[in-house]
Enzyme design. Structure first.
Site, PDB file in Angstrom:
ATOM      1  N   TYR A   1      40.841   6.031   2.489  1.00 49.53           N
ATOM      2  CA  TYR A   1      39.553   5.941   1.782  1.00 49.53           C
ATOM      3  C   TYR A   1      38.687   4.846   2.390  1.00 49.53           C
ATOM      4  CZ  TYR A   1      41.167   8.939  -2.037  1.00 49.53           C
ATOM      5  OH  TYR A   1      41.603   9.994  -2.785  1.00 49.53           O
TER       6      TYR A   1
ATOM      7  N   LYS B   1      61.299  -6.306 -22.684  1.00 52.24           N
ATOM      8  CA  LYS B   1      60.013  -5.652 -22.968  1.00 52.24           C
ATOM      9  C   LYS B   1      59.496  -4.963 -21.704  1.00 52.24           C
ATOM     10  CE  LYS B   1      57.581  -9.992 -22.175  1.00 52.24           C
ATOM     11  NZ  LYS B   1      57.384 -11.313 -22.803  1.00 52.24           N
TER      12      LYS B   1
HETATM   13  C1  LIG Z   1      58.272 -12.325 -22.358  1.00 53.51           C
HETATM   14  C2  LIG Z   1      58.800 -13.356 -23.256  1.00 53.51           C
HETATM   15  C3  LIG Z   1      59.926 -14.107 -22.903  1.00 53.51           C
HETATM   16  C4  LIG Z   1      60.608 -14.007 -21.545  1.00 53.51           C
HETATM   17  O1  LIG Z   1      59.859 -14.690 -20.590  1.00 53.51           O
HETATM   18  P1  LIG Z   1      60.342 -14.841 -19.071  1.00 53.51           P
HETATM   19  O2  LIG Z   1      59.313 -15.706 -18.460  1.00 53.51           O
HETATM   20  O3  LIG Z   1      60.338 -13.473 -18.491  1.00 53.51           O
HETATM   21  O4  LIG Z   1      61.695 -15.433 -19.089  1.00 53.51           O
HETATM   22  C5  LIG Z   1      60.437 -14.995 -23.846  1.00 53.51           C
HETATM   23  N1  LIG Z   1      59.849 -15.141 -25.053  1.00 53.51           N
HETATM   24  C6  LIG Z   1      58.759 -14.449 -25.419  1.00 53.51           C
HETATM   25  C7  LIG Z   1      58.156 -14.660 -26.760  1.00 53.51           C
HETATM   26  C8  LIG Z   1      58.187 -13.553 -24.531  1.00 53.51           C
HETATM   27  O5  LIG Z   1      57.100 -12.861 -24.889  1.00 53.51           O
END
Ligand SMILES: *Cc1c(COP(=O)(O)O)cnc(C)c1O
Length: 410
Positions: A263, A37
């Protein structure tokens, strides 16, 4: 002469190494659903997914419908699961492309059934049981009802059942045992009613690396595949960092005692200083929180960020670096000489979690993939066997038709 203002180097060999470490930890018979993701946490989902297919992962987890479709349209034939949920308008395209959908309510199940019926398609769903995450997910008491509704719906197919662990310490946290207990109880109840559950999965990186048990059929690692563990968990030594973020000096300026930089002139020179400007800002992944606090590497030496990080530019103090010059490479993240700046260090200084640091690497940053040659598919026809592997052949490896057939093989 480097052609990029700012670039991210992603080491595919280190990535393969991490996938192997994950697979070994998961053990025989447990597949990897790689979580990609947010553009693979900033690393580039399409490129990494194609490499991961060659490493033998079983499938992919994504955050949104657009992410799922991007992978599918890039040629990924493996199962792709939207881990969270969808909105109705996205469903027709998902069904058409065989994307699996996380499901958390009977209401959503009914909507998917209607879409599936209309399109004459089967919606493959994974029921997400909320055992303590408190976000999406059906409560254990309503899960059986939902599972039964799915099994009797003509256009829904239960592809899996999952839960998500809330603690970043995984199995080391007593609350996790409670989640595991609730999950297992619900699974047992469902099975006792003759329901077939498809692929069952529970473990993210933290849970996998702290030895949550049982793992069931699949693990769902994200951050560990990218070489990072959340917090101070065991097993970090088995992983390799895969991301470097680099830029180059575009301007050097000598400033005198009292001169302000950036800034708000939050930094002022005490004595004579040489300030380098680098064409990378918070839009590229250098957190604003690193203003007057972070460090980068130039010629193998640390150079402090001085003044505020702005959207496009950052200023660093290079007074102590002999021969520093315009076009010198600046390492924001990664190794230079004997020193290295890792994601965990930056996250600590910026008072955030490592996830946010890699996700923040912006769209303007050129991704450059290195390594991975070992796994590239070379043309098999006689006479052209020695032809250099190309990007095109990279994406042609066969997809397993089910999660069973896939196991990491690096
Ligand atoms: C993001 C996510 C993961 C992966 O998590 P990590 O901590 O990056 O290993 C697994 N399951 C779900 C449902 C997630 O949203």
């Amino acid at each position: 002469m480097n052609p990029y203002r700012v670039w991210a180097e992603i080491d595919l060999d280190a990535f393969s190494h991490n996938l192997t470490a994950i697979s070994q930890r998961a053990g025989h018979g447990v597949g990897t659903m790689l979580v990609v993701k947010a553009d693979a946490y900033g690393h580039g989902a399409v490129a990494l997914a194609h490499h991961a297919v060659r490493c033998g992962v079983a499938g992919f987890g994504v955050g949104t419908s657009a992410e799922a479709l991007e992978l599918r349209l890039s040629g990924i034939q493996h199962p792709i699961l939207i881990l969270g949920t969808v909105v109705d308008g996205e469903v027709p395209a998902l069904l058409e492309h065989g994307i699996e959908i996380g499901l958390h309510s009977t209401d959503r199940a009914e909507r998917l059934q209607i879409h599936g019926h209309k399109a004459e398609q089967i919606a493959r769903v994974h029921v997400n049981i909320d055992t303590g995450m408190g976000r999406l997910g059906v409560g254990p008491s309503k899960a059986i009802e939902l599972l039964e509704a799915i099994s009797s719906a003509s256009n829904l197919e239960l592809a899996g059942v999952m839960t998500h662990i809330s603690s970043s310490e995984g199995a080391l946290d007593p609350r996790t045992s409670e989640q595991v207990r609730l999950f297992n109880e619900t699974l047992a109840e469902a099975r006792s009613r003759g329901l077939t559950l498809g692929k069952v999965h529970i473990a993210n990186s933290a849970s996998l690396f702290t030895g949550i048990s049982p793992l069931h059929d699949l693990v769902r690692p994200g951050i560990s595949a990218y070489g990072i563990l959340p917090g101070d968990l065991p097993g970090a030594e088995d992983l390799k960092a895969i991301l470097s973020l680099k830029s180059q000096i575009v301007f050097l300026k000598d400033v005198a005692n009292g001169a302000g930089v950036g800034y708000g002139s939050t930094w002022r020179a005490t004595g004579d200083h040489r300030i380098a400007t680098i064409p990378v800002g918070y839009n590229d992944g250098v957190s604003w929180k690193l203003s007057d606090r972070g460090e980068v590497l130039v010629r193998g030496q640390r150079a402090p960020i001085v003044g505020r990080v702005s959207m496009d530019y950052t200023t660093i103090d290079v007074t102590h670096i002999p021969d520093v010059a315009v076009e010198d490479v600046v390492t924001i993240l990664g190794e230079d000489g004997d020193d290295r700046i890792n994601v965990e260090e930056i996250a600590r200084i910026a008072e955030t979690i490592p996830y946010e640091i890699t996700c923040a690497v912006g769209r303007r940053v050129q991704r450059i993939y290195t390594g991975g040659e070992d796994l590239m598919v070379t043309p098999q026809a006689p006479g052209i066997a020695s032809a250099a592997p190309s990007k095109e052949v990279r994406s042609e490896s066969a997809a397993p038709t089910s999660l069973d057939e896939a196991e990491v093989r690096t």
